[in-house]
Design an enzyme around this catalytic site. Structure first.
Site, PDB file in Angstrom:
ATOM      1  N   ASP A  56       1.048  -1.529   0.423  1.00 24.27           N
ATOM      2  CA  ASP A  56       0.140  -0.207  -0.052  1.00 24.27           C
ATOM      3  C   ASP A  56       1.204   1.254  -0.151  1.00 24.27           C
ATOM      4  O   ASP A  56       1.963   1.413   0.402  1.00 24.27           O
ATOM      5  CB  ASP A  56      -0.881  -0.053   1.311  1.00 24.27           C
ATOM      6  CG  ASP A  56      -1.903   1.255   1.173  1.00 24.27           C
ATOM      7  OD1 ASP A  56      -1.750   1.654   0.576  1.00 24.27           O
ATOM      8  OD2 ASP A  56      -1.453   1.796   2.479  1.00 24.27           O
ATOM      9  N   LYS A  57       0.150   1.964  -0.751  1.00 22.05           N
ATOM     10  CA  LYS A  57       1.008   3.682  -0.554  1.00 22.05           C
ATOM     11  C   LYS A  57       1.168   4.676   1.359  1.00 22.05           C
ATOM     12  O   LYS A  57       2.194   4.385   1.640  1.00 22.05           O
ATOM     13  CB  LYS A  57       1.125   4.573  -1.622  1.00 22.05           C
ATOM     14  CG  LYS A  57       1.918   6.047  -2.156  1.00 22.05           C
ATOM     15  CD  LYS A  57       1.083   6.848  -3.002  1.00 22.05           C
ATOM     16  CE  LYS A  57       0.379   7.504  -2.286  1.00 22.05           C
ATOM     17  NZ  LYS A  57       0.050   8.201  -0.942  1.00 22.05           N
TER      18      LYS A  57
END
Length: 660
Positions: free
Chosen positions: A348-349
């Site tokens: 995930d960022k």
């Protein structure tokens, strides 16, 4: 952890001589065996005395074996302890009392020493329960009194003295100090903690508590006194959840362990048939039945898969214990083994590869306005807003100004169509917003300014255009920046053999591409909804076979569930992250991930070594006993020795350190 099948007695219960009763019984067996053997060899005492000494050796050496065997027989299970007893009785039947006593002595000694060695791994986990103090200093109406931590309730205020343990999860409301969080998060450097600005503030969500004000039960205060408001009762604390989950993780078998269990279910009946057949060898070979029976008993000992049964669980236990010490919670043998076999990782960022909060990264003054003036205008107006972007402008702008903001006061804040804000500052109307705001207001935007804004947006930045009265005076660019450790961490993962490192984010593709380029990701997929992340994981899994998903354990939970291994970041502050992930990085530090993967791979190597040692010994001993090259005493000595070797080999994981 459940005891290894067929190899361990119920060691945890204390005997008449305390927790080391089995060891004392084993030594007593050896003493009586040695005395009887020496008397038989060098003295002319009565055979009755010698027999009594051997019987005592049998009694002390076989006590726990008989107890364990009959506990299993009651449930219709016949395991290794039972086979050893049969072999010892067979030796006695053949008047080989010394060999039978030697079998039981070495068998019991091997178990006692194995128990001692394995307890070292368990102590590494059990030590977690000793991290929390037994009492706390509760502050009530300005006075403090010592109470048991079990009496603490959410909302209570506790005083934490210098160099003492923090008694509960909470938020610092008074004082400033450094706190050693290594027992919970694995961080090697103490973390600075300070009181929240408003000591009465109530946080609906744990993640809203500022990191610099959040403390955990079991961590160690530095040189200053802190006052902490309790947010969780003892049984719900991060430490309590960590202890419970590590204990539960021990019972979850790894794929290798399940495979060896399946092997044993086939192997043991085959051995029993072989032993029965060997009893009738005298019909085909010119030898008395007694010799065939003795050979069958020797093969029974030689074929015992005791070392095989303990080889995998000992390594899994040690690996889980070492990981917990390093700030990584691994929920069982399967995630431990799967982690080491990964070739691809999806991230995930926000909050994983990036800091999780916007930062002011670009400042473009216009119309002959200098940067200081632009910052003052932006800070004064954005101070009136509680939007995350506004807070970022104020925080980073003040840092750039390097002075306090007491003289930067705007007024008459007005929200404009959800696209920006308007306020009065130093006698002028100030507008701050995106291009859509000015288009909605019918304000013409010069082409050069519009191109600059669009260029910044292509780089993944959020832009804010500042207008004073009738003139544009500046452009602000904000972005959730990559973690400082992200690039180096990804390089270390690549060196460990991770071929693909992919970003899955809900942010737009421009943002995804900008971050991916900066930290050298393989690919980046933007504008993904949670269900689209799941679809991406399924597709990647088909190509790579095994893939991990790293996220915060909340909105990424569906993608984690469909990956081979779900890994949660910063789980020390998130109950949901601890519950949903297969592996939890207790600290909010991406750089722990390479350690976890390297440890997993080391554990896998040790498991393979142990299995080969175990099977190799069996493969050598069975032919040796069939061909009369080894008797019962030699077989049991080698077998019990191999059991200790695999346990000690597994315990090496407790001291594992990743090579830099």
């Amino acid at each position: 952890m459940k005891e290894a099948k067929g190899c361990n007695h119920e060691h945890e219960q204390k005997g008449v001589l305390g927790k080391n009763t089995e060891l004392y019984f084993s030594l007593a067996s050896g003493l009586f065996l040695g005395t009887g053997f020496l008397i038989e060899l060098f003295a002319s005492f009565s055979d009755i005395l010698i027999l009594i000494l051997y019987l005592l050796a049998y009694m002390f050496g076989g006590f726990y074996a008989v107890k364990g065997a009959f506990d299993k027989i009651r449930y219709g299970e016949f395991e290794i302890d039972f086979l050893m007893i049969v072999a010892a009785i067979g030796a006695a039947f053949l008047d080989k009392w010394a060999e039978g006593a030697l079998l039981l002595f070495l068998f019991s000694l091997g178990h006692a020493l194995e128990h001692y060695a394995m307890s070292k791994a368990r102590k590494s986990i059990a030590a977690l329960t000793d991290l929390a103090p037994k009492t706390a200093l509760l502050k009530t109406n300005g006075e403090t009194k010592e109470v048991a931590i079990s009496e603490l309730k959410a909302g209570d205020v506790v005083v934490v003295r210098p160099n003492s343990k923090i008694a509960a999860d909470g938020v610092v409301i008074k004082g400033r100090s450094s706190v050693n969080q290594a027992p919970i998060t694995g961080e090697s450097i103490p973390v600075d903690k300070r009181a929240i600005a408003d000591s009465t503030a109530i946080f609906e969500l744990e993640k809203d508590i500022p990191e610099e004000s959040r403390v955990f039960s079991g961590t160690i205060n530095g040189n200053n006194t802190l006052e902490v408001r309790v947010i969780k009762e003892t049984q719900d604390s991060t430490l309590s959840r960590l202890v419970t989950m590590v204990q539960e993780a021990q019972a979850h078998k790894s794929p290798t362990q399940l495979l060896t269990d399946k092997f044993e279910r086939i192997y043991v009946p085959v051995v029993i048939v072989l032993v029965i057949v060997l009893n009738f060898a005298f019909l085909a070979v010119d030898e008395p039945w007694r010799d065939s029976f003795y050979r069958a008993m020797a093969v029974l000992v030689a074929a015992s898969p005791c070392a095989l049964a303990i080889s995998t669980p000992s390594a899994v236990l040690s690996g889980i214990a070492r990981a917990a010490k390093g700030g990584v919670l691994i929920k069982g043998g399967k995630p431990l083994e799967d982690l080491g076999s990964l070739t691809a990782i999806a991230f995930d960022k926000t909050g994983t590869l990036t800091e999780g909060k916007p930062k002011l990264v670009d400042l473009f003054p216009l119309a002959e306005i200098d940067k200081i003036t632009l910052l003052e205008v932006a800070i004064a107006v954005e101070k009136l807003s509680d939007h995350p972007l506004a807070k970022a402008v104020v925080r980073d702008g003040l840092q750039l100004l390097q002075r306090k903001n007491s003289n930067l006061i705007a007024e008459d804040l007005e929200a404009l169509q959800g696209r920006g804000i308007k306020a009065r500052f130093r006698g002028s109307d100030i507008f701050i917003g995106n291009l859509d705001l000015y288009q909605a207001l019918g304000v013409a935007i010069p082409e050069d300014i519009s191109e600059t804004v669009k260029s910044l947006e292509k780089q993944g930045k959020t832009t804010m255009l500042v207008k004073r009265d009738d003139h544009f005076i500046g452009i602000l660019g904000l972005m959730d920046t990559a973690r400082e450790s992200a690039k180096e961490t990804l390089l270390r993962l690549k060196s460990l053999g991770i071929r693909k490192m992919i970003m899955l984010t809900g942010d737009n593709q421009n943002v995804a591409d900008a971050i991916a380029k900066e930290i050298h990701l393989t690919e980046a997929f933007g504008s993904l909804l949670p269900e689209e992340k799941v679809a991406a994981i399924k597709k990647l899994k088909q190509k790579e076979n095994k893939i991990a998903m790293v996220g915060d354990g909340v909105n990424d939970a569906p993608a984690m569930a469909h990956s081979t291994v779900g890994i949660a970041m910063g789980a020390a502050g998130s109950a949901v992250a601890l519950e949903t992930a297969d592996i939890a990085l207790m600290a909010d530090k991406l750089e722990i991930l390479p350690f976890a993967i390297a440890l997993s791979r080391r554990a896998h190597v040790i498991i393979k070594q142990n299995i080969w040692i175990s099977l190799g010994v069996v493969a050598l001993l069975i032919p040796a006993t069939i061909l009369n090259w080894a008797n019962i005493g030699v077989a049991v000595a080698i077998h019990e020795g191999s059991t200790l070797v695999v346990v000690l080999n597994a315990l090496r994981l407790l001291g594992y350190k990743m090579k830099k």
